[in-house]
Design a protein around this motif. Sequence first.
Motif, PDB file in Angstrom:
ATOM      1  N   ASP A  39      44.590  15.123  30.357  1.00  0.00           N
ATOM      2  CA  ASP A  39      45.733  15.437  29.497  1.00  0.00           C
ATOM      3  C   ASP A  39      46.519  14.210  29.040  1.00  0.00           C
ATOM      4  O   ASP A  39      47.678  14.329  28.657  1.00  0.00           O
ATOM      5  CB  ASP A  39      46.680  16.412  30.211  1.00  0.00           C
ATOM      6  CG  ASP A  39      47.357  17.348  29.226  1.00  0.00           C
ATOM      7  OD1 ASP A  39      46.681  17.812  28.289  1.00  0.00           O
ATOM      8  OD2 ASP A  39      48.560  17.613  29.381  1.00  0.00           O
ATOM      9  N   ALA A  40      45.903  13.030  29.034  1.00  0.00           N
ATOM     10  CA  ALA A  40      46.615  11.811  28.648  1.00  0.00           C
ATOM     11  C   ALA A  40      46.278  11.362  27.226  1.00  0.00           C
ATOM     12  O   ALA A  40      46.535  10.214  26.857  1.00  0.00           O
ATOM     13  CB  ALA A  40      46.301  10.685  29.636  1.00  0.00           C
ATOM     14  N   ASP A  41      45.740  12.252  26.405  1.00  0.00           N
ATOM     15  CA  ASP A  41      45.255  11.879  25.075  1.00  0.00           C
ATOM     16  C   ASP A  41      46.373  11.415  24.148  1.00  0.00           C
ATOM     17  O   ASP A  41      46.166  10.512  23.328  1.00  0.00           O
ATOM     18  CB  ASP A  41      44.520  13.057  24.426  1.00  0.00           C
ATOM     19  CG  ASP A  41      43.424  13.603  25.316  1.00  0.00           C
ATOM     20  OD1 ASP A  41      42.249  13.378  25.012  1.00  0.00           O
ATOM     21  OD2 ASP A  41      43.750  14.269  26.320  1.00  0.00           O
ATOM     22  N   VAL A  42      47.555  12.034  24.235  1.00  0.00           N
ATOM     23  CA  VAL A  42      48.655  11.626  23.347  1.00  0.00           C
ATOM     24  C   VAL A  42      49.007  10.167  23.600  1.00  0.00           C
ATOM     25  O   VAL A  42      49.174   9.371  22.660  1.00  0.00           O
ATOM     26  CB  VAL A  42      49.888  12.532  23.534  1.00  0.00           C
ATOM     27  CG1 VAL A  42      51.101  11.948  22.804  1.00  0.00           C
ATOM     28  CG2 VAL A  42      49.598  13.936  23.003  1.00  0.00           C
ATOM     29  N   ALA A  43      49.103   9.790  24.865  1.00  0.00           N
ATOM     30  CA  ALA A  43      49.418   8.394  25.195  1.00  0.00           C
ATOM     31  C   ALA A  43      48.353   7.455  24.648  1.00  0.00           C
ATOM     32  O   ALA A  43      48.661   6.395  24.088  1.00  0.00           O
ATOM     33  CB  ALA A  43      49.545   8.235  26.705  1.00  0.00           C
ATOM     34  N   LEU A  44      47.085   7.816  24.797  1.00  0.00           N
ATOM     35  CA  LEU A  44      45.997   6.963  24.335  1.00  0.00           C
ATOM     36  C   LEU A  44      46.057   6.749  22.824  1.00  0.00           C
ATOM     37  O   LEU A  44      45.987   5.606  22.346  1.00  0.00           O
ATOM     38  CB  LEU A  44      44.652   7.576  24.726  1.00  0.00           C
ATOM     39  CG  LEU A  44      43.421   6.814  24.245  1.00  0.00           C
ATOM     40  CD1 LEU A  44      43.344   5.439  24.895  1.00  0.00           C
ATOM     41  CD2 LEU A  44      42.144   7.613  24.528  1.00  0.00           C
ATOM     42  N   PHE A  45      46.203   7.831  22.066  1.00  0.00           N
ATOM     43  CA  PHE A  45      46.185   7.684  20.608  1.00  0.00           C
ATOM     44  C   PHE A  45      47.513   7.134  20.076  1.00  0.00           C
ATOM     45  O   PHE A  45      47.527   6.483  19.022  1.00  0.00           O
ATOM     46  CB  PHE A  45      45.786   9.000  19.945  1.00  0.00           C
ATOM     47  CG  PHE A  45      44.308   9.268  20.049  1.00  0.00           C
ATOM     48  CD1 PHE A  45      43.430   8.683  19.151  1.00  0.00           C
ATOM     49  CD2 PHE A  45      43.793  10.043  21.072  1.00  0.00           C
ATOM     50  CE1 PHE A  45      42.058   8.886  19.258  1.00  0.00           C
ATOM     51  CE2 PHE A  45      42.420  10.255  21.194  1.00  0.00           C
ATOM     52  CZ  PHE A  45      41.552   9.673  20.287  1.00  0.00           C
ATOM     53  N   GLN A  61      55.949   3.398  24.726  1.00  0.00           N
ATOM     54  CA  GLN A  61      55.172   3.078  25.928  1.00  0.00           C
ATOM     55  C   GLN A  61      54.640   1.649  25.807  1.00  0.00           C
ATOM     56  O   GLN A  61      54.152   1.238  24.762  1.00  0.00           O
ATOM     57  CB  GLN A  61      54.016   4.077  26.106  1.00  0.00           C
ATOM     58  CG  GLN A  61      53.095   4.163  24.905  1.00  0.00           C
ATOM     59  CD  GLN A  61      52.149   5.349  24.956  1.00  0.00           C
ATOM     60  OE1 GLN A  61      52.397   6.340  25.637  1.00  0.00           O
ATOM     61  NE2 GLN A  61      51.047   5.243  24.233  1.00  0.00           N
ATOM     62  N   ASN A  62      54.767   0.880  26.893  1.00  0.00           N
ATOM     63  CA  ASN A  62      54.243  -0.479  26.889  1.00  0.00           C
ATOM     64  C   ASN A  62      52.857  -0.496  27.533  1.00  0.00           C
ATOM     65  O   ASN A  62      52.316   0.545  27.938  1.00  0.00           O
ATOM     66  CB  ASN A  62      55.196  -1.435  27.596  1.00  0.00           C
ATOM     67  CG  ASN A  62      55.457  -1.020  29.042  1.00  0.00           C
ATOM     68  OD1 ASN A  62      54.592  -0.453  29.705  1.00  0.00           O
ATOM     69  ND2 ASN A  62      56.662  -1.296  29.533  1.00  0.00           N
ATOM     70  N   ALA A  63      52.284  -1.672  27.642  1.00  0.00           N
ATOM     71  CA  ALA A  63      50.920  -1.795  28.157  1.00  0.00           C
ATOM     72  C   ALA A  63      50.802  -1.248  29.576  1.00  0.00           C
ATOM     73  O   ALA A  63      49.828  -0.567  29.923  1.00  0.00           O
ATOM     74  CB  ALA A  63      50.484  -3.262  28.111  1.00  0.00           C
ATOM     75  N   THR A  64      51.812  -1.522  30.404  1.00  0.00           N
ATOM     76  CA  THR A  64      51.758  -1.079  31.801  1.00  0.00           C
ATOM     77  C   THR A  64      51.816   0.436  31.903  1.00  0.00           C
ATOM     78  O   THR A  64      51.024   1.054  32.626  1.00  0.00           O
ATOM     79  CB  THR A  64      52.916  -1.710  32.596  1.00  0.00           C
ATOM     80  OG1 THR A  64      52.831  -3.124  32.508  1.00  0.00           O
ATOM     81  CG2 THR A  64      52.864  -1.276  34.049  1.00  0.00           C
ATOM     82  N   THR A  65      52.767   1.045  31.174  1.00  0.00           N
ATOM     83  CA  THR A  65      52.882   2.502  31.247  1.00  0.00           C
ATOM     84  C   THR A  65      51.667   3.181  30.628  1.00  0.00           C
ATOM     85  O   THR A  65      51.216   4.214  31.116  1.00  0.00           O
ATOM     86  CB  THR A  65      54.168   2.989  30.555  1.00  0.00           C
ATOM     87  OG1 THR A  65      54.173   2.543  29.186  1.00  0.00           O
ATOM     88  CG2 THR A  65      55.401   2.456  31.259  1.00  0.00           C
ATOM     89  N   GLY A 110      45.156   6.053  33.090  1.00  0.00           N
ATOM     90  CA  GLY A 110      44.209   5.726  34.143  1.00  0.00           C
ATOM     91  C   GLY A 110      43.141   4.744  33.711  1.00  0.00           C
ATOM     92  O   GLY A 110      42.130   4.562  34.405  1.00  0.00           O
ATOM     93  N   LEU A 111      43.345   4.104  32.564  1.00  0.00           N
ATOM     94  CA  LEU A 111      42.382   3.149  32.020  1.00  0.00           C
ATOM     95  C   LEU A 111      42.940   1.735  32.154  1.00  0.00           C
ATOM     96  O   LEU A 111      44.151   1.526  31.998  1.00  0.00           O
ATOM     97  CB  LEU A 111      42.102   3.453  30.545  1.00  0.00           C
ATOM     98  CG  LEU A 111      41.565   4.858  30.242  1.00  0.00           C
ATOM     99  CD1 LEU A 111      41.537   5.101  28.736  1.00  0.00           C
ATOM    100  CD2 LEU A 111      40.178   5.058  30.847  1.00  0.00           C
ATOM    101  N   GLU A 171      39.870  -1.949  29.150  1.00  0.00           N
ATOM    102  CA  GLU A 171      39.218  -0.798  28.515  1.00  0.00           C
ATOM    103  C   GLU A 171      39.981  -0.375  27.252  1.00  0.00           C
ATOM    104  O   GLU A 171      39.375  -0.092  26.206  1.00  0.00           O
ATOM    105  CB  GLU A 171      39.159   0.377  29.490  1.00  0.00           C
ATOM    106  CG  GLU A 171      38.179   0.224  30.629  1.00  0.00           C
ATOM    107  CD  GLU A 171      38.240   1.391  31.585  1.00  0.00           C
ATOM    108  OE1 GLU A 171      37.229   2.100  31.709  1.00  0.00           O
ATOM    109  OE2 GLU A 171      39.303   1.608  32.209  1.00  0.00           O
ATOM    110  N   LEU A 172      41.305  -0.313  27.379  1.00  0.00           N
ATOM    111  CA  LEU A 172      42.125   0.103  26.239  1.00  0.00           C
ATOM    112  C   LEU A 172      41.971  -0.867  25.073  1.00  0.00           C
ATOM    113  O   LEU A 172      41.777  -0.456  23.921  1.00  0.00           O
ATOM    114  CB  LEU A 172      43.592   0.195  26.662  1.00  0.00           C
ATOM    115  CG  LEU A 172      43.931   1.321  27.644  1.00  0.00           C
ATOM    116  CD1 LEU A 172      45.309   1.093  28.247  1.00  0.00           C
ATOM    117  CD2 LEU A 172      43.864   2.686  26.968  1.00  0.00           C
TER     118      LEU A 172
END
Length: 886
Positions: A214-220, A255-259, A265-266, A270-271
């Motif tokens: 369920d972390a797709d919003v953060a990724l995109f 959101q920054n790189a750490t968050t 979880g990547l 990877e990101l």
Amino acid sequence: MTTETRTTCPYCGVGCGVIATRHDDGSVTVKGDPDHPSNYGRLCSKGSALGETLDMDGRLLYPEINGDRASWDSALDIVAEKFLSSIREHGPDSVAFYLSGQSLTEDYYVANKLMKGFIGSANVDTNSRLCMASSVAGHRRAFGSDTVPGIYEDLELADLIVLTGSNLAWCHPVIYQRIAAAKTARPHMKIVVIDPRRTMTCDIADMHLGIKPDADVALFNGLLAHLARSPAFNAAYVAAYTEGFDDALAAAKEQNATTLSSITGLSWEELTAFFELFERTEKVVTCYSQGVNQSMSGTDKVNAIINCHFATGRIGRPGMGPFSLTGQPNAMGGREVGGLANMLAAHLALENEDHRRLVQDFWKAPVMATRAGLKAVDMFQAVADGRIKALWIMSTNPVVSLPEADNVKAALAACPFVVVSDIQKNTDTAAFADVLLPALGWGEKDGTVTNSERRISRQRAFLAEPGEAMADWRQLAEVGRRIGFESAFAWEDASEVFSEHAALSALENNGTRDFDIGAHAAISKNGFDALTPFQWPQPANKPPVETRFFAEGGFYTPNRKGRFIAVRQQAHEIEPAYPFTLNTGRIRDQWHTMTRTGKSARLSQHIAEPFCEINPADAAELGVAPASLVKIESPHGTNIVRALVTPRQRRGSIFMPMHWTAQFASSARADVLVKAKVDPHSGQPALKQAGVSLKPFAAGAYGFAVTAEKPEHLENVPYWALARADSGWRIELGFDEPVEDWGAWCRNAFGLSGDAEIIGYTDRQKGVARLAFFEGEKLLAALYVATEPVEVSRNWAVAQLGKHHGNTRTRFAIAAGRPGQDQPDPGAIVCSCFSIGINQITSAIEAGHATVEAIGECTKAGTNCGSCRSEIRGMIHEHRLPAAAE
């Protein structure tokens, strides 16, 4: 004399063309239609086995009222009477229809016309709410319409395909094969799979991002922030054709790189690799399916994906765009006619007064629903609390498929009046029907379906209507006539329904709406019979073309601009008592609740029982041994299934298929465990976010059995799972404690007479039993019991049901559960199309066949639908590892 009929597969949203051949003996074989533009002759394992599912076993052939056979007039009269009386006493919102993405467009159209325009309620929803509603809501927010911008060809033209929330290899196998073929032809094509599980789709992936659930919003959002400061940002497109970019970017930058790394979880490496690959690749398609949609933030996920394509202008051009992969064969067709409770027909908006007037005038309807009806989850809650007094369920099984499924079961039990239209008499839902109506199934019904790329194809009848079964649209029309609207529901056949639907799509359109098939508004019956697959829009007086949307704007919003939507990642909270995240989904060879695929022995060979995938580290901590049984619990229910311990599964998560019902297993209705949480925008339930606990099930004995007849007395066995087998059934068993007399238990459970000959042995000290029962030379049943999961040659044992056993040696071999040297055991089936087992493939590998292609030449495995190719490749890889270490 054999006859061939071109029709369309009834399974997933790929919409494959099928040629069904009916033979002189009445049997039916199927093959892919080489001329159909969705599949060009390819079929998956399920499509290839369609002919094996066309039997009368369990079919509902006559109307029933309270369990007794009735005439159609009596059944339809009582349906009309009960609905009318409820409407008069409690208002139109006291009744509801619940439909299915397996219904034809014509069925959907009539249901929506009857409910929204003549009953005056919008309480008509569909099981498509469970799979595609978030995509619809995301499309409407961004585009102003429920438009899929691209076409399948884009998947072959793209240089990068991002697959997120989609196990394409198993859930849309033909699309997967088209992509795999394109990648072979164009090796520079890259594929990224975003999924908490390492699924079979990863076989063709260049990158797998094992994201947290369920972390797709953060990724995109992270991708959007990266693209905004990169050369890929298309400022001209954003300025000319969109609005809302600044707000969307501001939300993404929170959101920054750490968050971002913590949430997803990547690793940052990877990101960055993913972001830079997306940035530098112009032709990119992002495909998404249930892993995105089935979430409390599903709509936001869809818009987060679309935002990235807006920001780069990569939409509506060859090889570019966001692409929603539809789950069901006609979820798209249902959306076209307003199949969802918050929509009107022809992609008109229920909330728009002018649109309501347009539809009401066209239908000459006495009333028109003025507000959205109850969406699926809310609808069954309204049944539970008594607001809905009369409910009509068509071609779906909500007692299995809806969240908090036991509550749905209780709601139907308490509902004053339930109608169920289905092809099968005994489903988990049909058990609660006051009136059962026999429907037509695939091969018997006639109409249209629309696939994921907006392509409308015909489903054609090539079988006689069995018993007194009737098309769903005709059942609805007959009730419409009985409640006083004769002329509005007076169609003679499905072609007339389609013609009316097409005419409405063109009404006052002139390009103001995306959906327009006005070219077919005056179609004749002969024209309908001959209709070839076409893609919408297809307005009148314009040549048919393959259409992409939005490359140069032209959105269906009031100002014709696409809308960036500011979205933010929601917290994924875990309750300490339920620490695992349950992900439900599909497997390769089964479909929905198995009313069709469960009839095919071949489709049950690959995976024959319910299971859950669990990471080895989690299994070790919990004391769960491979192939043992586990109990999964949530606040809403309990399941007992087989443990599949695999590193493919992420720690802290488990996966369970959603297919098994009470007809096939004792305790494996996965959606019993799922809380009825929904996305606030789409109403789609979060079927991949349930919090559960897991622990070993302390079985006192494990069993495996084969029987010639379906067992009828397993009610006291805590774990059982049935599957079709050639000439009979196979059963997995788990007992609380050993049975005192296994022979007597078999005779009772399997319905064996006292005259049946028994051979074998029982060792109570070791907790072992091996028993086989015969009548003459026929094997009636065999049971194998042990204190651990039973080691027995299952497929070999199953094969003995159809053979003659006239000598003692072969009978004792059956009791032992081991084939002789002259009867090689294929092992667990890997290739369902040709019934090729793991032992056969292993032998081919050991003989030096070191590629998937070479295995195919040797055994035929993987040469039809190709869904097993990733498993074969994995077996080759595993064989190489020990060889390399020598």
